[in-house]
Design a protein around this motif. Structure first.
Motif: not given
Length: 364
Positions: A339-351
């Motif tokens: 699965a795609f990890d929804y976290n603080y370091t994933n480049p695809y996540i806008t914090q």
């Protein structure tokens, strides 16, 4: 002695005419502004904005601050609930929870986000003379994940797609997982709530409401199918499933920690689902997909599905069905849990980000 007694009796009335109503109203406006932007409100656990309409009597004090540790940083959920005219009645509900005191003040409270033409307000039309305070604040915006597939292509040497989360099949799934323990313990700036991705209700809450939402965007999906044999590949989003675990499977064992599904929905009313840029939410699946999918998980749902447990891992899966074998998004091979990890370091996540806003309070 008689003269001294007379003067002592007279002194309190000497300054009576100097006490103007504007000074009093300014003080009330200032106090109201402080309560709204520096206090999270009462009750705090569970937070007042999460209480249902039938529990309005339990709301003792309005406060829009995100938490006790973040004065002047406001919660968007609290702002929207505070200004909801169908939830609260002016002036009675606001008099007792925001302005306080026995004097029947009239007031107007408004809020506007920077760069927005929309002003949220409650109260009467402001007269000529009134007390006033203005507070510049920050509002925490939720995080979001955006996967852009416009660069999808096939490796000319191997003939295989360049993305490692695809496979040749007619049923494919894209999953996102939330590791609650990691998200709650590893936030930026010493785990400051202002920048934290928080899927749960406030710590210590006896309920399972509260917590933030999440947005998952999949864009330019029409770039993926290779339309083998000259036949156009059609894609349907057929279901949304949620899996849960409260224990981690050992890494490297190939075991998945998730069990379920605890939710298997073809009627995704728990979410807000939008397909191909349409502004009307999808209420029934399957539905054809051409270009994009946006799945919004509203505040409180992640907390509810995780049972308010900070040791939860939650997997949200979108399942796609193709009319023929073709390449499409499939995260089942992604480590460690497919699965795609929804976290603080994933480049695809806008914090989470802080956006400017202005709170104005007028009292008369």
């Amino acid at each position: 002695m008689i003269t001294l007694i007379y003067v002592a009796t007279l002194i309190p009335t000497l300054f009576l005419g100097l006490q103007s109503s504007s000074i009093d109203y300014d003080a009330v406006a200032y106090r109201t502004g402080v309560i709204l932007v520096e206090d999270p409100g009462m009750p705090y656990n569970p937070s007042w904005e999460t209480l249902p309409n039938t529990s309005d009597s339990q709301i003792l004090r309005f406060g829009l601050a995100l938490s006790k540790d973040t004065p002047n940083i406001l919660s968007p959920e609290k702002i929207n609930r505070f200004f909801c005219s169908t939830e609260f009645v002016y002036p009675d509900d606001y008099q007792s929870r925001a302005v306080f005191g026995n004097y029947p003040y009239l007031f107007n409270i408004s809020f506007q986000m920077a760069g927005s033409n929309v002003t949220q307000s409650v109260g009467d039309i402001v007269p000529e003379n009134y007390g006033y305070t203005r507070r510049v604040v920050k509002v925490k915006e939720h995080s979001n994940a955006t996967m852009d597939f416009s660069g999808f292509n096939v490796n000319p040497i191997t003939g295989q797609p360049s993305e490692n989360y695809t496979q040749n099949a007619t049923t494919q799934s894209f999953s996102v997982y939330f590791n609650y323990t990691y998200l709650l313990d590893n936030g930026p700036d010493n785990n400051n709530p202002a920048y934290q991705i928080n899927p749960l209700a406030p710590s210590g809450s006896s309920g399972i409401t509260g917590g933030e939402g999440a947005l998952i965007n999949l864009t330019d999906l029409n770039q993926i199918p290779q339309n083998y044999g000259g036949i156009n590949t059609t894609v349907n989003l057929s279901g949304i499933m949620v899996y849960r675990s409260v224990s981690l499977a050992p890494l490297g064992t190939g075991q998945s920690p998730f069990v379920g599904p605890i939710l298997n929905s073809t009627n995704p009313i728990q979410f807000e689902l939008f397909v191909d840029g349409n502004s009307t939410p999808v209420t029934n699946l399957p539905i054809p997909v051409n270009d994009s999918v946006s799945l919004y998980i509203p505040p409180g749902l992640l907390s509810f599905l995780g049972q308010g447990d900070s040791s939860t891992l939650l997997n949200v899966t979108m399942q796609f069905n193709l009319n023929q074998q073709d390449w499409y998004i499939n995260s089942t091979q992604m480590p460690p849990y497919g699965a795609f990890d929804y976290n603080y370091t994933n480049p695809y996540i806008t914090q989470p980000q802080l956006k400017d806003g202005v709170m104005e309070v007028a009292v008369w």
